[in-house]
Design a protein around this motif. Structure first.
Motif, PDB file in Angstrom:
ATOM      1  N   THR A  26      -0.230  11.871 -10.553  1.00 46.50           N
ATOM      2  CA  THR A  26       0.910  11.599 -10.861  1.00 46.50           C
ATOM      3  C   THR A  26       1.231  11.487 -12.387  1.00 46.50           C
ATOM      4  O   THR A  26      -0.064  11.009 -13.105  1.00 46.50           O
ATOM      5  CB  THR A  26       1.440  10.263 -10.384  1.00 46.50           C
ATOM      6  OG1 THR A  26       0.258   9.196 -10.780  1.00 46.50           O
ATOM      7  CG2 THR A  26       1.369  10.053  -8.928  1.00 46.50           C
ATOM      8  N   SER A  34       3.918   7.923   2.860  1.00 48.51           N
ATOM      9  CA  SER A  34       4.075   6.696   2.070  1.00 48.51           C
ATOM     10  C   SER A  34       5.255   6.659   1.271  1.00 48.51           C
ATOM     11  O   SER A  34       6.085   5.377   1.426  1.00 48.51           O
ATOM     12  CB  SER A  34       2.888   6.705   1.140  1.00 48.51           C
ATOM     13  OG  SER A  34       1.657   6.680   1.873  1.00 48.51           O
ATOM     14  N   HIS A  35       6.049   7.415   0.998  1.00 50.73           N
ATOM     15  CA  HIS A  35       7.202   7.700   0.239  1.00 50.73           C
ATOM     16  C   HIS A  35       8.418   7.114   1.368  1.00 50.73           C
ATOM     17  O   HIS A  35       9.037   6.372   0.941  1.00 50.73           O
ATOM     18  CB  HIS A  35       7.422   9.133  -0.401  1.00 50.73           C
ATOM     19  CG  HIS A  35       8.529   9.066  -1.261  1.00 50.73           C
ATOM     20  ND1 HIS A  35       9.808   9.299  -1.224  1.00 50.73           N
ATOM     21  CD2 HIS A  35       8.450   8.839  -2.827  1.00 50.73           C
ATOM     22  CE1 HIS A  35      10.731   9.174  -2.042  1.00 50.73           C
ATOM     23  NE2 HIS A  35       9.658   9.084  -3.161  1.00 50.73           N
ATOM     24  N   PHE A  66       3.002  14.706  -5.098  1.00 51.25           N
ATOM     25  CA  PHE A  66       2.336  14.545  -3.499  1.00 51.25           C
ATOM     26  C   PHE A  66       1.587  15.648  -3.127  1.00 51.25           C
ATOM     27  O   PHE A  66       0.850  15.676  -2.122  1.00 51.25           O
ATOM     28  CB  PHE A  66       3.479  14.130  -2.554  1.00 51.25           C
ATOM     29  CG  PHE A  66       4.245  15.365  -1.995  1.00 51.25           C
ATOM     30  CD1 PHE A  66       4.089  15.961  -1.068  1.00 51.25           C
ATOM     31  CD2 PHE A  66       5.443  15.913  -2.986  1.00 51.25           C
ATOM     32  CE1 PHE A  66       4.864  17.074  -0.369  1.00 51.25           C
ATOM     33  CE2 PHE A  66       6.371  16.995  -2.375  1.00 51.25           C
ATOM     34  CZ  PHE A  66       5.893  17.408  -1.201  1.00 51.25           C
ATOM     35  N   ASP A  77       1.258   4.213  -2.999  1.00 49.10           N
ATOM     36  CA  ASP A  77       0.965   5.636  -2.758  1.00 49.10           C
ATOM     37  C   ASP A  77       2.192   6.702  -2.710  1.00 49.10           C
ATOM     38  O   ASP A  77       2.184   7.661  -2.129  1.00 49.10           O
ATOM     39  CB  ASP A  77       0.021   5.721  -1.471  1.00 49.10           C
ATOM     40  CG  ASP A  77      -1.303   5.238  -1.668  1.00 49.10           C
ATOM     41  OD1 ASP A  77      -1.699   5.120  -2.809  1.00 49.10           O
ATOM     42  OD2 ASP A  77      -1.908   5.088  -0.546  1.00 49.10           O
ATOM     43  N   ARG A  78       3.427   6.082  -2.804  1.00 46.12           N
ATOM     44  CA  ARG A  78       4.467   6.479  -2.569  1.00 46.12           C
ATOM     45  C   ARG A  78       4.725   8.007  -3.356  1.00 46.12           C
ATOM     46  O   ARG A  78       5.350   9.064  -2.601  1.00 46.12           O
ATOM     47  CB  ARG A  78       5.748   5.542  -3.133  1.00 46.12           C
ATOM     48  CG  ARG A  78       5.737   5.627  -4.422  1.00 46.12           C
ATOM     49  CD  ARG A  78       7.108   4.394  -4.941  1.00 46.12           C
ATOM     50  NE  ARG A  78       7.292   4.318  -6.394  1.00 46.12           N
ATOM     51  CZ  ARG A  78       6.398   3.702  -7.082  1.00 46.12           C
ATOM     52  NH1 ARG A  78       5.275   3.267  -6.659  1.00 46.12           N
ATOM     53  NH2 ARG A  78       6.792   3.468  -8.614  1.00 46.12           N
ATOM     54  N   LEU A 130       2.246  10.179  -3.859  1.00 49.67           N
ATOM     55  CA  LEU A 130       1.083  10.925  -3.473  1.00 49.67           C
ATOM     56  C   LEU A 130       1.191  11.413  -2.187  1.00 49.67           C
ATOM     57  O   LEU A 130       0.440  12.322  -1.800  1.00 49.67           O
ATOM     58  CB  LEU A 130      -0.070   9.828  -3.581  1.00 49.67           C
ATOM     59  CG  LEU A 130      -0.420   9.793  -5.006  1.00 49.67           C
ATOM     60  CD1 LEU A 130      -1.879   8.547  -5.048  1.00 49.67           C
ATOM     61  CD2 LEU A 130      -0.808  10.882  -6.032  1.00 49.67           C
ATOM     62  N   TYR A 131       1.795  10.821  -1.066  1.00 49.17           N
ATOM     63  CA  TYR A 131       2.179  11.107   0.390  1.00 49.17           C
ATOM     64  C   TYR A 131       3.580  11.211   0.887  1.00 49.17           C
ATOM     65  O   TYR A 131       3.961  10.094   0.436  1.00 49.17           O
ATOM     66  CB  TYR A 131       1.156  10.208   1.345  1.00 49.17           C
ATOM     67  CG  TYR A 131      -0.422  10.254   0.400  1.00 49.17           C
ATOM     68  CD1 TYR A 131      -1.170  11.279   0.832  1.00 49.17           C
ATOM     69  CD2 TYR A 131      -0.771   9.031  -0.016  1.00 49.17           C
ATOM     70  CE1 TYR A 131      -2.465  10.974   0.514  1.00 49.17           C
ATOM     71  CE2 TYR A 131      -2.101   9.058  -0.563  1.00 49.17           C
ATOM     72  CZ  TYR A 131      -2.948  10.136  -0.193  1.00 49.17           C
ATOM     73  OH  TYR A 131      -4.246   9.967  -0.586  1.00 49.17           O
ATOM     74  N   GLU A 188       0.832  -1.049   0.098  1.00 48.20           N
ATOM     75  CA  GLU A 188      -0.181  -0.071   0.019  1.00 48.20           C
ATOM     76  C   GLU A 188       0.894   1.204  -0.057  1.00 48.20           C
ATOM     77  O   GLU A 188       0.628   2.449  -0.860  1.00 48.20           O
ATOM     78  CB  GLU A 188      -0.907   0.085   1.189  1.00 48.20           C
ATOM     79  CG  GLU A 188      -2.023   1.157   1.094  1.00 48.20           C
ATOM     80  CD  GLU A 188      -3.063   0.688   2.278  1.00 48.20           C
ATOM     81  OE1 GLU A 188      -3.924   1.931   2.370  1.00 48.20           O
ATOM     82  OE2 GLU A 188      -3.199  -0.355   2.899  1.00 48.20           O
ATOM     83  N   TYR A 189       1.878   1.341   0.968  1.00 51.99           N
ATOM     84  CA  TYR A 189       2.636   2.303   0.839  1.00 51.99           C
ATOM     85  C   TYR A 189       3.458   2.509  -0.465  1.00 51.99           C
ATOM     86  O   TYR A 189       3.633   3.713  -1.044  1.00 51.99           O
ATOM     87  CB  TYR A 189       4.002   2.213   2.022  1.00 51.99           C
ATOM     88  CG  TYR A 189       3.617   2.288   3.282  1.00 51.99           C
ATOM     89  CD1 TYR A 189       2.777   3.188   3.791  1.00 51.99           C
ATOM     90  CD2 TYR A 189       3.930   1.264   4.044  1.00 51.99           C
ATOM     91  CE1 TYR A 189       2.419   3.441   5.201  1.00 51.99           C
ATOM     92  CE2 TYR A 189       3.612   1.271   5.456  1.00 51.99           C
ATOM     93  CZ  TYR A 189       2.677   2.400   5.835  1.00 51.99           C
ATOM     94  OH  TYR A 189       2.277   2.521   7.206  1.00 51.99           O
ATOM     95  N   GLY A 194      -1.672  15.601  -5.703  1.00 52.26           N
ATOM     96  CA  GLY A 194      -2.709  14.440  -5.951  1.00 52.26           C
ATOM     97  C   GLY A 194      -2.832  13.711  -7.311  1.00 52.26           C
ATOM     98  O   GLY A 194      -3.662  13.013  -7.354  1.00 52.26           O
TER      99      GLY A 194
END
Length: 244
Positions: free
Chosen positions: A180, A92-93, A175, A85-86, A88-89, A81-82, A178
């Motif tokens: 990519t 998470s990155h 990020f 979403d890396r 986007l947040y 999941e991370y 929102g």
């Protein structure tokens, strides 16, 4: 009846480029070489690694997955999941890349975080040799410049540290917005911030995601990424943008 083009009005006159969008990693800058990366991160943890040990560790960390490096050999399920979403947040990155580094056994305590922190430091990167002269010539020609990056941390401090911030008119970072690449929306956002018509905008990058700008109406130049410190052909941007 076959139409003969009028010599005074060429049929495919290219519209002048008024803005150039650049990808960041692999286009304007490259992460430091793996050995330097590992040695510097270990030093931040208070450990001095010999070259042999650092080389083996660097190879394992590259296989596990390094930000700015090749895709991971395998993403463990608990990081999926991370990983998704890396870009986007911020959390998470960091969690994705420190998690991947943590899959490599090492006796250097805190190394995974120290390796990640090298990304956040301007000295963990090298701008390509053609970056500064290319940006400066475009800027001096009155062409607007934007940076569009799939990234999970702020890269503006890097440009400031390198003395390039005055040459960039806007940053559109995944990020923060929102979206990519290759989503057309991220390129349209960049054009909007520059007040540029997408049809008069050139996107320069090194991946198929960058080429997604064609779906936003932009022209695209894809140049292969080069190793840190090597010329990557970025100056080809100038002739396409109509700069002498």
């Amino acid at each position: 009846m076959h139409h003969v083009p009028d010599a005074n009005h060429p049929p495919h006159t290219a519209r002048p480029v008024e803005a150039v969008l650049f990808d960041f990693h692999g286009t304007l800058a490259q992460v430091e070489d793996p050995l330097t990366w590992v040695v510097a991160a270990a030093a931040a943890c208070g450990r001095e690694l010999d070259r042999g040990k650092a080389t083996i560790l660097a190879d394992r960390l590259l296989t596990a997955g390094r930000a700015g490096g090749p895709m991971p050999y395998r993403v463990p399920p608990q990081l999926a999941e991370y990983w998704a979403d890396r870009d986007l947040y911020e959390h998470s990155h960091r969690a994705a890349y420190t998690g991947l580094a943590s899959t490599v056994h090492t006796d250097v305590e805190g190394l995974a975080d120290a390796l990640y922190d090298r990304l956040l430091r301007p000295d963990g990167w090298l701008p390509y040799p053609d970056t500064e002269p290319t940006l400066r010539k475009l800027h001096d020609a009155g062409i607007k410049i934007g940076v569009v990056s799939n990234v999970g941390f702020d890269i503006r401090p890097h440009f400031a540290a390198w003395g390039l911030d005055s040459l960039v008119d806007s940053f559109v970072l995944s990020f923060e917005v929102g979206r990519t690449k290759p989503d057309p929306a991220i390129f349209l956002r960049a054009c909007g911030l520059l007040g540029a018509d997408p049809e008069r905008t050139l996107m320069v990058g090194d991946t198929p995601a960058d080429a997604g700008a064609v779906n936003a109406g932009c022209s695209v130049l894809v140049i292969p990424a080069a190793e840190a410190g090597r010329a990557n052909g970025l100056a080809a941007t100038l002739s396409l943008a109509g700069c002498p």
